[in-house]
Design an enzyme around this catalytic site. Structure first.
Site, PDB file in Angstrom:
ATOM      1  N   PHE B  22      15.458  48.198   7.605  1.00 58.53           N
ATOM      2  CA  PHE B  22      14.316  48.579   6.777  1.00 58.53           C
ATOM      3  C   PHE B  22      13.373  47.395   6.536  1.00 58.53           C
ATOM      4  CE2 PHE B  22      17.251  52.048   5.563  1.00 58.53           C
ATOM      5  CZ  PHE B  22      16.427  53.111   5.877  1.00 58.53           C
ATOM      6  N   GLU B 179      30.507  58.859  -1.605  1.00 64.93           N
ATOM      7  CA  GLU B 179      30.104  59.807  -0.549  1.00 64.93           C
ATOM      8  C   GLU B 179      31.269  60.124   0.383  1.00 64.93           C
ATOM      9  OE1 GLU B 179      27.088  57.388   1.091  1.00 64.93           O
ATOM     10  OE2 GLU B 179      25.480  58.193  -0.160  1.00 64.93           O
ATOM     11  N   ALA B 323      17.730  50.556   0.377  1.00 66.24           N
ATOM     12  CA  ALA B 323      16.653  50.699   1.359  1.00 66.24           C
ATOM     13  C   ALA B 323      15.254  50.509   0.752  1.00 66.24           C
ATOM     14  CB  ALA B 323      16.772  52.059   2.052  1.00 66.24           C
TER      15      ALA B 323
END
Lengths: 424, 424
Positions: B22, B179, B323
């Site tokens: 990024f 996650e 990010a």
């Protein structure tokens, strides 16, 4: 033993199927309602739609787009247990399949359908320099080689080395070689057009090397000639009557001519899976088992062979090693096993040839269906429709269609990601 | 030298950007119209949308779904040359970046944005047993481990060994750990429900091990508590205040308690890329460079660091390694270089925090935006929309949306294909 723990009980005959390709999977499905229990053994966890494997190798599709987990496909078929295991051997006297891990499987009926692998005609040392295309891992390896060659050419300052990095030699002019060559030419001419600063991808040289007199030798001569012209239009140098004498890290030797090519792909020869030797029966030159008319092994009525591993002659010609033949053989073995259980005689296998398709590139293909011969755009649309239709699983079809529609309009390829070791 | 062959000529200042994440990619894009030439160097050929990497690891998405070739993204930006190369060192005195292959790159300005990697807090021997998740290859490795554990459990006859194969320990309760744990629990409870004959996938144990007092410690306490409850509802055993003392092939040691788990995943620690050491300036404990307010390196106004490699304090708190922060730093470095060229002073970097999202599983997420705190289904929809929106490339967005819609209704996962070595 796994089979002892099957919920249906031990009284039912036990069928062991080795290989979850077209032959093994179609046999298993055709036994869904038979009074028996099935164990399907495969080294991998998935069924692979092999006809589109070249698309994964050339970055058009992702690996999961053309594969589905075997146990997912078979989840509703309660008489099947799927095992991801490697077969270590077969004891035909004891009726046992030995696995690399865990206990042996005792069978009442055995279907050996472990398919084919690449063969280098006694030149195993070529394998390191000229990878073949049979599995998803092979496809990802070839993808890495192709994409890395362009990447390294961009960084290379020596003109000769750059030239060798931009030369791609494909050995073998059968369907896989033709698909790889056509798609590679399209990648070089269109997909990568604007993306490099130090090379012109369209200068890449793509050679298709065929030892025999024509490409796609299983098609009528007129279609071979059409295929050659379509390949040339896409930018492929087609060389027929050109056997390869040597392959090493620097390229290929054709007679006295040395071609410097850092990427050599092997699409020339296949040999039956070495598991065929475990049966202890005579094999043909390609390592296949010459089966009885009902696809059983001579002298072993309870053991069947189907798919690329079976050598079947029909009307004086060999049945080809293609997906439809494997499916038909699989279904036939299922019928033969059902007949045996019912005490009836098994009927002989008969291959129904529905036609022959090969794709070459964008709007380029050949189709041979009985008297019908098509080439060009119409043949390509025919091929496209047939292949999307036959893909297993609704989701895969949708994803593949979406990818192809996008690829068609954009000239882009969706899976241009280099995975795995970066030093190859 | 590559730069000498740039079509824009040698008179323009040369910016070398190391890393196409990024920070590096956003800096490169922000310099599109600046009077300079740029060389972007990355070990891989792609930009990776890291926030969805856990979906590749848990078989929901294919690797190419969340990545795009850097040179494709930048094809229209004519002042950039992309090189897929590994950086071997940096000579800040000579203003040169040395590459593993080929000539060195001389720079006028350098942006080091090579990111972070896993850190095992001095226990490098844990790496073999507890893979971390930073690259696509890591994700495919974790996918293989997870899917193979279920496959091997199906074939395992020893109850204790079977239990260990069905125990998954995730170390670290940050966003990645949460996650992975939530998705793994869903796979065991729903995705694989009907597919095995010898195991009940829903009996799988998923443990989330966090050394600190709560999961998602960068969120407000109330949301950490909501996240814990959502995880428990999905079937995850959440253990906070539980440091891991040892990890080996058989499992983890928590204080005196030994947990037999054949799959241990590492989501606990990251450290800056070792390339930071090449600068020869002091680093913080995590190996990051304490940069000047304009993100340049102390004493080297022509060298900048951005993204996970930069240690930036703001209002007494570190700017997080996420990010949005990396993108903002990348854009700031581009502005600073433009200012330098124009002879103007560079402004200090200021991070704008637009909020914090973390997903947990189906209809489960937490969102923290200023005073707004959401959890559950609403937070999940918010997370979903934001992540699809930020994915690079129209095609990827469509494919990901299609996959997720399909996955949502079918409880299936599209990429359950085991790739690579089968013996892990």
């Amino acid at each position: 033993m796994y089979s002892d723990r099957h919920p249906d009980g031990n009284a039912l005959p036990h069928v062991v199927v080795i290989g979850g390709g077209f032959a093994g999977l179609w046999a298993t499905r055709a036994l869904a309602k038979a009074p028996l229990r099935i164990t399907l053994v495969d080294r991998g966890n998935h069924h692979l739609f092999q006809p589109l494997l070249y698309q994964v190798a050339t970055a058009g599709l992702s690996a999961p787009d053309i594969a589905a987990p075997l146990r997912h496909i078979l989840q509703w078929q309660r008489n099947v247990t799927v095992l991801m295991e490697t077969v270590a051997g077969i004891d035909t006297a004891a009726h046992e399949v030995r696995l690399e891990r865990g206990d042996a499987l005792r069978y009442d009926y055995l279907l050996l359908a472990s398919g084919a692998t690449h063969a280098y005609f006694g030149h195993d040392e070529w394998a390191a320099h000229a990878p073949g295309l049979k599995t998803l891992d092979d496809a990802l390896h070839i993808r890495r080689r192709i994409l890395s060659a362009f990447e390294r050419a961009e960084a290379e300052t020596d003109p000769a080395a750059k030239r060798a990095l931009l030369t791609f030699a494909i050995v073998g002019g059968g369907p896989t070689g033709v698909e790889l060559a056509g798609t590679l030419a399209e990648i070089a001419r269109h997909t990568l057009k604007r993306e490099f600063r130090n090379i012109e991808p369209r200068d890449a040289r793509v050679l298709l090397l065929e030892a025999g007199p024509r490409v796609l030798s299983t098609f009528p001569e007129s279609l071979s000639e059409k295929a050659r012209r379509q390949l040339q239009r896409l930018g492929v140098e087609v060389r027929t009557g050109t056997p390869v004498n040597a392959i090493d890290a620097d390229g290929v030797l054709l007679g006295d001519e040395r071609i410097a090519a850092r990427t050599v792909l092997w699409a020339a020869g296949v040999a039956a899976s070495p598991l065929a030797r475990a049966l202890g029966v005579p094999l043909d030159r390609a390592g296949r088992v010459a089966v009885e008319p009902d696809l059983s092994v001579p002298g072993m009525p309870e053991v069947f062979v189907a798919g690329d591993l079976a050598s079947v002659q029909q009307d004086g010609k060999p049945v080809p090693g293609v997906a439809p033949a494997a499916k038909q053989m699989g279904r036939h073995v299922a019928a033969a096993i059902r007949a045996r259980i019912a005490g009836k005689p098994a009927t002989p296998f008969r291959y129904r040839d529905y036609g022959n398709l090969a794709t070459i590139g964008r709007m380029a293909a050949v189709v041979h269906l009985g008297k019908l011969k098509l080439s060009g755009a119409l043949a390509w649309w025919f091929w496209l429709t047939a292949h999307i239709f036959f893909l297993i699983g609704f989701r895969n079809r949708l994803v593949v269609m979406l990818n192809w529609t996008w690829a068609y309009w954009s000239y882009q390829r969706a899976a241009r990601i280099i995975l795995g070791s970066r030093d190859s």
